[in-house]
Design a protein around this motif. Structure first.
Motif, PDB file in Angstrom:
ATOM      1  N   GLY A  43       0.830  -1.193   0.000  1.00  0.00           N
ATOM      2  CA  GLY A  43       0.000   0.000   0.000  1.00  0.00           C
ATOM      3  C   GLY A  43       0.867   1.247   0.000  1.00  0.00           C
ATOM      4  N   ASP A  44       0.550   2.191  -0.851  1.00  0.00           N
ATOM      5  CA  ASP A  44       1.349   3.413  -0.961  1.00  0.00           C
ATOM      6  C   ASP A  44       0.765   4.478  -0.038  1.00  0.00           C
ATOM      7  OD1 ASP A  44       2.880   5.540  -1.656  1.00  0.00           O
ATOM      8  OD2 ASP A  44       2.608   5.332  -3.810  1.00  0.00           O
ATOM      9  N   VAL A  45       1.469   4.755   1.057  1.00  0.00           N
ATOM     10  CA  VAL A  45       0.988   5.765   2.012  1.00  0.00           C
ATOM     11  C   VAL A  45       1.956   6.934   2.075  1.00  0.00           C
ATOM     12  CG1 VAL A  45      -0.309   4.131   3.408  1.00  0.00           C
ATOM     13  CG2 VAL A  45       2.110   4.494   3.891  1.00  0.00           C
ATOM     14  N   SER A  46       2.739   7.120   1.029  1.00  0.00           N
ATOM     15  CA  SER A  46       3.760   8.160   1.021  1.00  0.00           C
ATOM     16  C   SER A  46       3.237   9.411   0.323  1.00  0.00           C
ATOM     17  CB  SER A  46       5.011   7.642   0.309  1.00  0.00           C
ATOM     18  OG  SER A  46       4.694   7.353  -1.049  1.00  0.00           O
ATOM     19  N   VAL A  47       4.162  10.318   0.010  1.00  0.00           N
ATOM     20  CA  VAL A  47       3.807  11.584  -0.627  1.00  0.00           C
ATOM     21  C   VAL A  47       3.271  11.361  -2.044  1.00  0.00           C
ATOM     22  CG1 VAL A  47       6.112  11.974  -1.565  1.00  0.00           C
ATOM     23  CG2 VAL A  47       4.651  13.931  -1.065  1.00  0.00           C
ATOM     24  N   PHE A  48       3.575  10.216  -2.643  1.00  0.00           N
ATOM     25  CA  PHE A  48       3.185  10.005  -4.038  1.00  0.00           C
ATOM     26  C   PHE A  48       1.675   9.895  -4.203  1.00  0.00           C
ATOM     27  CE2 PHE A  48       7.333   7.897  -3.385  1.00  0.00           C
ATOM     28  CZ  PHE A  48       8.102   8.760  -4.139  1.00  0.00           C
ATOM     29  N   LEU A  49       1.005   9.258  -3.267  1.00  0.00           N
ATOM     30  CA  LEU A  49      -0.420   8.971  -3.429  1.00  0.00           C
ATOM     31  C   LEU A  49      -1.267  10.226  -3.593  1.00  0.00           C
ATOM     32  CD1 LEU A  49      -2.520   6.694  -3.530  1.00  0.00           C
ATOM     33  CD2 LEU A  49      -2.728   6.893  -1.054  1.00  0.00           C
ATOM     34  N   PRO A  50      -1.199  11.222  -2.681  1.00  0.00           N
ATOM     35  CA  PRO A  50      -2.030  12.422  -2.885  1.00  0.00           C
ATOM     36  C   PRO A  50      -1.663  13.198  -4.140  1.00  0.00           C
ATOM     37  CG  PRO A  50      -0.526  12.721  -1.033  1.00  0.00           C
ATOM     38  CD  PRO A  50      -0.482  11.275  -1.392  1.00  0.00           C
ATOM     39  N   LEU A  51      -0.375  13.204  -4.495  1.00  0.00           N
ATOM     40  CA  LEU A  51       0.017  13.910  -5.715  1.00  0.00           C
ATOM     41  C   LEU A  51      -0.550  13.220  -6.952  1.00  0.00           C
ATOM     42  CD1 LEU A  51       3.726  14.848  -4.931  1.00  0.00           C
ATOM     43  CD2 LEU A  51       1.732  16.345  -4.920  1.00  0.00           C
ATOM     44  N   GLU A  52      -0.490  11.895  -6.963  1.00  0.00           N
ATOM     45  CA  GLU A  52      -1.045  11.163  -8.093  1.00  0.00           C
ATOM     46  C   GLU A  52      -2.542  11.409  -8.221  1.00  0.00           C
ATOM     47  OE1 GLU A  52       0.006   7.139  -7.440  1.00  0.00           O
ATOM     48  OE2 GLU A  52       2.095   7.389  -8.031  1.00  0.00           O
ATOM     49  N   GLN A  53      -3.242  11.400  -7.105  1.00  0.00           N
ATOM     50  CA  GLN A  53      -4.692  11.602  -7.141  1.00  0.00           C
ATOM     51  C   GLN A  53      -5.055  12.971  -7.707  1.00  0.00           C
ATOM     52  OE1 GLN A  53      -5.886  10.874  -3.089  1.00  0.00           O
ATOM     53  NE2 GLN A  53      -5.633   8.656  -3.263  1.00  0.00           N
ATOM     54  N   SER A  54      -4.367  14.008  -7.252  1.00  0.00           N
ATOM     55  CA  SER A  54      -4.683  15.352  -7.733  1.00  0.00           C
ATOM     56  C   SER A  54      -4.287  15.531  -9.190  1.00  0.00           C
ATOM     57  CB  SER A  54      -4.001  16.407  -6.855  1.00  0.00           C
ATOM     58  OG  SER A  54      -2.595  16.229  -6.858  1.00  0.00           O
ATOM     59  N   LEU A  55      -3.181  14.918  -9.605  1.00  0.00           N
ATOM     60  CA  LEU A  55      -2.748  15.033 -10.998  1.00  0.00           C
ATOM     61  C   LEU A  55      -3.692  14.296 -11.938  1.00  0.00           C
ATOM     62  CD1 LEU A  55       1.123  14.578 -10.676  1.00  0.00           C
ATOM     63  CD2 LEU A  55      -0.104  16.690 -11.160  1.00  0.00           C
ATOM     64  N   LEU A  56      -4.104  13.105 -11.562  1.00  0.00           N
ATOM     65  CA  LEU A  56      -4.984  12.328 -12.426  1.00  0.00           C
ATOM     66  C   LEU A  56      -6.325  13.025 -12.635  1.00  0.00           C
ATOM     67  CD1 LEU A  56      -4.304   8.696 -11.157  1.00  0.00           C
ATOM     68  CD2 LEU A  56      -3.846   9.588 -13.438  1.00  0.00           C
ATOM     69  N   THR A  57      -6.789  13.757 -11.621  1.00  0.00           N
ATOM     70  CA  THR A  57      -8.079  14.431 -11.736  1.00  0.00           C
ATOM     71  C   THR A  57      -8.072  15.458 -12.860  1.00  0.00           C
ATOM     72  OG1 THR A  57      -8.360  14.157  -9.349  1.00  0.00           O
ATOM     73  CG2 THR A  57      -9.836  15.705 -10.430  1.00  0.00           C
ATOM     74  N   THR A  58      -6.914  16.040 -13.156  1.00  0.00           N
ATOM     75  CA  THR A  58      -6.840  17.056 -14.217  1.00  0.00           C
ATOM     76  C   THR A  58      -6.875  16.451 -15.608  1.00  0.00           C
ATOM     77  OG1 THR A  58      -4.405  17.032 -14.339  1.00  0.00           O
ATOM     78  CG2 THR A  58      -5.425  18.487 -12.690  1.00  0.00           C
ATOM     79  N   THR A  59      -6.799  15.128 -15.709  1.00  0.00           N
ATOM     80  CA  THR A  59      -6.701  14.493 -17.022  1.00  0.00           C
ATOM     81  C   THR A  59      -8.034  14.012 -17.569  1.00  0.00           C
ATOM     82  OG1 THR A  59      -6.330  12.246 -16.153  1.00  0.00           O
ATOM     83  CG2 THR A  59      -4.399  13.692 -16.382  1.00  0.00           C
ATOM     84  N   THR A  60      -9.122  14.178 -16.822  1.00  0.00           N
ATOM     85  CA  THR A  60     -10.398  13.607 -17.270  1.00  0.00           C
ATOM     86  C   THR A  60     -11.552  14.508 -16.851  1.00  0.00           C
ATOM     87  OG1 THR A  60     -11.716  11.563 -17.251  1.00  0.00           O
ATOM     88  CG2 THR A  60     -10.768  12.261 -15.170  1.00  0.00           C
ATOM     89  N   PRO A  61     -12.661  14.525 -17.591  1.00  0.00           N
ATOM     90  CA  PRO A  61     -13.843  15.289 -17.162  1.00  0.00           C
ATOM     91  C   PRO A  61     -14.502  14.649 -15.953  1.00  0.00           C
ATOM     92  CG  PRO A  61     -14.314  14.044 -19.166  1.00  0.00           C
ATOM     93  CD  PRO A  61     -12.846  13.923 -18.926  1.00  0.00           C
TER      94      PRO A  61
END
Length: 299
Positions: free
Chosen positions: A1-19
Motif C-alpha cells: 500500500g502506498d501511504v507516502s507523498v506520491f499517493l495524494p500527488l497522483e490523485q490530484s494530478l490524475l483528476t486534471t486528465t479527465t472530465p
C-alpha cells in the motif's frame, strides 16, 4: 500500500486528465492496476520457500533476497516517474494558486479526514501480516497458502472496483461508499466465528469482493467537493491522517493475538468500519459532488 507523498500527488494530478463524469471510472482503473500489483506481491510471499532449494540458500537468506527485489522495484518506479511529463501538473482551469493550501473547503476536508481516519484505524486491525498470523494460529494455514488466499482477495478487490463507477453513477458516491462497505464489514466480523477454515476463507473472499468498491468512490468524492487549486492539499490532508491512524492499530491487534486466538482484531476491525460507514452517511450524504447535482437537476 502506498501511504507516502506520491499517493495524494497522483490523485490530484490524475483528476486534471479527465472530465468529472469519467473521474470515478479513472480512479477505478487506477485502483485496479494497484490491486493487481498487490495481488502479485501477495503471491510472491511464496518465492523464498520455492527459491531457497534452487539457489542453495537458507530460508533466512532467501527472505533477505526479497528485500533486494523490493529495492529493485523501487528503482523501476523511479524510472517510470522520470518519464511523466511535468505539464501534467499544470491546471489550465485555474490561473492563480490559492495563498493557502486549503481555502473555502478547509472545514469539509478536515471533517472528511477525521471520518476516513476511523476507517483506517479499523483497517489496521486487519492488515494482511496479522491476518496471516491469525490464520496460522487458528487453522494452521501456511505462508504459501496465505499468499494464495491474499492473491485471490486482492484480485477480487481489484476487479470489483471497476463496478464502482457504474454504481456511483446510479446511486451517488457516498451511497456507493457506505452501502458496499457495510456488508463487507459485517463479513469481517463473522470471520472469527467460523468453525472451519473453508468457511472463514469464504467470508474473507466475500469481504474482498465488496470491501474495495469504496476506494475509487472515496478518492473521486474528495477531488469533486473541493476546488481544483485545493486538490493536492485535500488529497494530502485526507490521506496522511489515514496513514497515521492505520499505524496505531496493528500494535493493539498483535497484543490481542497474544492473549487469544479467537480473532478479536477482526471483530474490532469490522465494528470500527461499520461506525465509519454510518458516520459517513450521516455527515456527508447531503453534500453532493457537482456532477451529481447537475444530473439531478436534469432529471
Amino acid at each position: 500500500g502506498d501511504v507516502s507523498v506520491f499517493l495524494p500527488l497522483e490523485q490530484s494530478l490524475l483528476t486534471t486528465t479527465t472530465p468529472a463524469p469519467s473521474r470515478t471510472a479513472l480512479f477505478a482503473r487506477y485502483s485496479l492496476i494497484a490491486g493487481l500489483a498487490a495481488a502479485a506481491g501477495a503471491q510472491a510471499a511464496a518465492l523464498p520457500a520455492l527459491a531457497a532449494p534452487w539457489l542453495g540458500l537458507t530460508d533466512k537468506g532467501a527472505i533477505q533476497a526479497m528485500f533486494l527485489l523490493y529495492a529493485a522495484t523501487a528503482i523501476a518506479v523511479l524510472a517510470i516517474y522520470r518519464s511523466v511529463s511535468p505539464a501534467l501538473g499544470v491546471d489550465k482551469a485555474s490561473s492563480q494558486p490559492p495563498r493557502t493550501p486549503l481555502g473555502p473547503s478547509k472545514r469539509r476536508v478536515y471533517r472528511l479526514a477525521a471520518v476516513f481516519s476511523i476507517d483506517a484505524l479499523g483497517g489496521g486491525f486487519g492488515v494482511q501480516s496479522l491476518l496471516a498470523l491469525w490464520l496460522y494460529q487458528r487453522f494452521g494455514m501456511t505462508v504459501a497458502e496465505a499468499g494464495t488466499l491474499f492473491l485471490c482477495t486482492s484480485l477480487l478487490g481489484a476487479f470489483s472496483q471497476l463496478a464502482a463507477s457504474r454504481i456511483a453513477a446510479r446511486f451517488g458516491l457516498i451511497n456507493t461508499m457506505a452501502f458496499t462497505h457495510l456488508p463487507a464489514n459485517l463479513l469481517c466480523i463473522l470471520v472469527p466465528f467460523m468453525p472451519s477454515l473453508p468457511l472463514a476463507v469464504a467470508c474473507l473472499l466475500g469481504r474482498a469482493a465488496l470491501g474495495s468498491m469504496d476506494i475509487p468512490a472515496r478518492v473521486s468524492y474528495v477531488m469533486a467537493v473541493v476546488s481544483p487549486p485545493e486538490r493536492p492539499a485535500a488529497a494530502s490532508v485526507t490521506n496522511v491522517p489515514r496513514s497515521l491512524a492505520s499505524a496505531l492499530s496493528p500494535a493493539l491487534a498483535g497484543y490481542m493475538l497474544t492473549i487469544s486466538s479467537f480473532g478479536w482484531p477482526l471483530v474490532v476491525c469490522g465494528m470500527l468500519k461499520v461506525v465509519y460507514d454510518l458516520t459517513l452517511l450521516a455527515m456527508f450524504r447531503s453534500v453532493k459532488p457537482p456532477e451529481e447535482v447537475t444530473e439531478k437537476g436534469k432529471t
